[in-house]
Design a protein around this motif. Sequence first.
Motif, PDB file in Angstrom:
ATOM      1  N   LEU A 123      24.486  28.099  40.941  1.00  0.00           N
ATOM      2  CA  LEU A 123      24.421  27.661  42.553  1.00  0.00           C
ATOM      3  C   LEU A 123      25.965  27.070  42.728  1.00  0.00           C
ATOM      4  N   PHE A 124      26.495  27.395  43.220  1.00  0.00           N
ATOM      5  CA  PHE A 124      28.102  26.395  42.548  1.00  0.00           C
ATOM      6  C   PHE A 124      28.718  26.775  44.007  1.00  0.00           C
ATOM      7  N   GLY A 125      29.563  25.818  44.541  1.00  0.00           N
ATOM      8  CA  GLY A 125      30.601  25.115  45.460  1.00  0.00           C
ATOM      9  C   GLY A 125      29.694  24.955  47.006  1.00  0.00           C
ATOM     10  N   GLU A 126      30.422  25.262  47.562  1.00  0.00           N
ATOM     11  CA  GLU A 126      30.619  24.907  49.212  1.00  0.00           C
ATOM     12  C   GLU A 126      31.022  25.947  50.232  1.00  0.00           C
ATOM     13  N   THR A 127      31.718  26.826  49.999  1.00  0.00           N
ATOM     14  CA  THR A 127      31.646  27.696  49.779  1.00  0.00           C
ATOM     15  C   THR A 127      32.039  29.162  48.914  1.00  0.00           C
ATOM     16  N   LEU A 128      32.008  30.411  49.830  1.00  0.00           N
ATOM     17  CA  LEU A 128      31.972  31.709  49.273  1.00  0.00           C
ATOM     18  C   LEU A 128      33.857  31.789  47.638  1.00  0.00           C
ATOM     19  N   TYR A 129      34.240  30.883  48.861  1.00  0.00           N
ATOM     20  CA  TYR A 129      35.452  30.977  47.730  1.00  0.00           C
ATOM     21  C   TYR A 129      35.781  29.720  46.588  1.00  0.00           C
ATOM     22  N   GLU A 130      34.906  29.043  46.248  1.00  0.00           N
ATOM     23  CA  GLU A 130      34.375  28.530  45.341  1.00  0.00           C
ATOM     24  C   GLU A 130      33.878  29.176  44.191  1.00  0.00           C
ATOM     25  N   SER A 131      32.464  29.659  44.927  1.00  0.00           N
ATOM     26  CA  SER A 131      31.692  30.296  44.237  1.00  0.00           C
ATOM     27  C   SER A 131      32.199  32.154  43.131  1.00  0.00           C
ATOM     28  N   ALA A 132      33.617  32.663  44.126  1.00  0.00           N
ATOM     29  CA  ALA A 132      34.310  33.344  43.708  1.00  0.00           C
ATOM     30  C   ALA A 132      34.726  33.076  42.764  1.00  0.00           C
ATOM     31  N   ALA A 133      35.543  31.813  42.457  1.00  0.00           N
ATOM     32  CA  ALA A 133      36.233  31.684  41.260  1.00  0.00           C
ATOM     33  C   ALA A 133      35.853  31.022  40.100  1.00  0.00           C
ATOM     34  N   ARG A 134      34.243  30.604  40.681  1.00  0.00           N
ATOM     35  CA  ARG A 134      33.424  30.526  39.455  1.00  0.00           C
ATOM     36  C   ARG A 134      32.697  31.456  38.812  1.00  0.00           C
ATOM     37  N   ALA A 135      32.546  32.906  40.087  1.00  0.00           N
ATOM     38  CA  ALA A 135      31.864  34.067  39.567  1.00  0.00           C
ATOM     39  C   ALA A 135      33.020  34.318  37.979  1.00  0.00           C
ATOM     40  N   ARG A 136      34.481  34.746  38.605  1.00  0.00           N
ATOM     41  CA  ARG A 136      35.784  35.429  37.575  1.00  0.00           C
ATOM     42  C   ARG A 136      35.372  34.006  36.362  1.00  0.00           C
ATOM     43  N   GLU A 137      35.173  32.772  36.597  1.00  0.00           N
ATOM     44  CA  GLU A 137      35.392  32.015  35.212  1.00  0.00           C
ATOM     45  C   GLU A 137      34.454  32.829  34.492  1.00  0.00           C
ATOM     46  N   ILE A 138      32.549  33.285  34.931  1.00  0.00           N
ATOM     47  CA  ILE A 138      31.751  33.440  34.331  1.00  0.00           C
ATOM     48  C   ILE A 138      32.097  35.396  33.932  1.00  0.00           C
ATOM     49  N   ALA A 139      32.607  35.719  34.879  1.00  0.00           N
ATOM     50  CA  ALA A 139      32.877  36.917  34.363  1.00  0.00           C
ATOM     51  C   ALA A 139      34.213  37.183  33.416  1.00  0.00           C
ATOM     52  N   ALA A 140      35.079  36.313  32.990  1.00  0.00           N
ATOM     53  CA  ALA A 140      36.211  36.519  31.798  1.00  0.00           C
ATOM     54  C   ALA A 140      35.927  35.501  30.247  1.00  0.00           C
ATOM     55  N   ALA A 141      34.488  34.927  30.524  1.00  0.00           N
ATOM     56  CA  ALA A 141      33.693  34.611  29.800  1.00  0.00           C
ATOM     57  C   ALA A 141      32.663  35.437  29.011  1.00  0.00           C
ATOM     58  N   GLU A 142      32.051  35.674  29.817  1.00  0.00           N
ATOM     59  CA  GLU A 142      30.858  36.860  29.400  1.00  0.00           C
ATOM     60  C   GLU A 142      30.981  38.180  29.298  1.00  0.00           C
ATOM     61  N   GLY A 143      32.314  38.458  29.736  1.00  0.00           N
ATOM     62  CA  GLY A 143      32.654  40.012  29.368  1.00  0.00           C
ATOM     63  C   GLY A 143      31.775  40.708  30.300  1.00  0.00           C
ATOM     64  N   LEU A 144      31.768  40.142  31.470  1.00  0.00           N
ATOM     65  CA  LEU A 144      30.976  41.036  32.689  1.00  0.00           C
ATOM     66  C   LEU A 144      31.634  42.015  33.455  1.00  0.00           C
ATOM     67  N   VAL A 145      30.634  42.768  34.802  1.00  0.00           N
ATOM     68  CA  VAL A 145      32.404  43.367  35.285  1.00  0.00           C
ATOM     69  C   VAL A 145      31.704  42.776  36.525  1.00  0.00           C
ATOM     70  N   PHE A 146      32.615  42.280  37.420  1.00  0.00           N
ATOM     71  CA  PHE A 146      32.201  41.863  39.106  1.00  0.00           C
ATOM     72  C   PHE A 146      32.587  43.104  40.021  1.00  0.00           C
TER      73      PHE A 146
END
Length: 413
Positions: A123-146
């Motif tokens: 759970l992160f951020g107030e909006t989908l925009y903030e959630s998306a930014a966090r998801a991309r950070e995690i994807a890059a760090a963990e090598g996940l497919v977005f």
Amino acid sequence: MAEHAITLQDVERAARTIQGQVLRTPLVPAPRLSQITGASVCVKHENMQPTGSFKERGAANKLESLTSEERQRGVIAMSAGNHAQAVAYHARRLGIPAVIVMPESAPLVKAENTRSYGARVVLFGETLYESAARAREIAAAEGLVFVHPYDDPRVMAGQGTIALEMLADAPDLDQIVVPIGGGGLISGIAIAAKALKPSIEIIGVEAALYPSFTNAIRGEDRPIGGATLAEGIAVKTVGQLPLPVVRDLVSDIILVEEPLIERAVNAYATLQRTMAEGAGAAGLAAMLAEPDRFKSKQVGLVLCGGNIDARILASVMVRELERDDRIASFRITSHDRPGLLGRVASLLGDLGANILEVSHGRLFLDVPAKGVSIDITIETRDRQHTFEVFEALKAEGLAPQRIDSRCLSETAY
């Protein structure tokens, strides 16, 4: 006309891919909804999917396309709830690790359901925009497919399979009415439907608080944001792949206000006997907002999701009863004498009104020292019955003051 990200052939290919993996939902005639809208309405019940929304189609099509190496790495998605559940559900089915980033304001039922499918929920951020930014950070760090909820050709194609099924079941449709969030659903439907039947109208619906596509297509600058019942389409940034499709193939976009979204959720529950979340009911809300736009037409409504919190649904239904004056509150101020409450209760019983709540007040400063105020909430058959009850109370000299949803009315009912 701009080149689009997908074609009819992509949608047909997606239909073959997801066959047997996703429910082919029924297209059901809706005579009661037809009666209140003046159109001939049928409803595509995507709320019957295992996770309660159309999102399973795009998620399944996308995940089935991953290579073995990508499946081992795992996937990540950002979502307010329905895409999250769909990705988590099909990732578990395919043995793919999944991480889902959701806004902190995501409905509790959607977050808990996503966890129940085995995904790691962040759970992160107030909006989908903030959630998306966090998801991309995690994807890059963990090598996940977005896995994007709408800006992805395979996701768009998967959602478009709805149109194939609707036109197979009802080829005489004049219009398909589709809620718009990021645009993946309406763009997929528009590509398929317009290719199969060029004369059909595709009409989009946005929550008035989130007119993202309206602004992008019409060049307007309406404010975006606010608390909406239709959180599933509360998107501030339009999809870049869906945008040209919507611009080229969607006939109109209708903005709907919150009271009409509530009314549509209630209508689905009471008239169609089915669950619709706010976003899922947006298409019906558009028909209620502009009935002349649909009058005498063969209209297909996409009920895109039914994941509504039980408490919210109960609140919506009670609020609709209040709007229809089937639940009414009033105050009687009188001398504090024995038998007053019994007299009022007997009178209401004789009139056929059901008492839901009673509150006695003797200590309010606007009540005489020897007086009493009684606040009563009643349930009636309809608006006319409520009027008759208030007239009878007035005739008895009780002078009821209506308490509306905001405050005590300045005058008697």
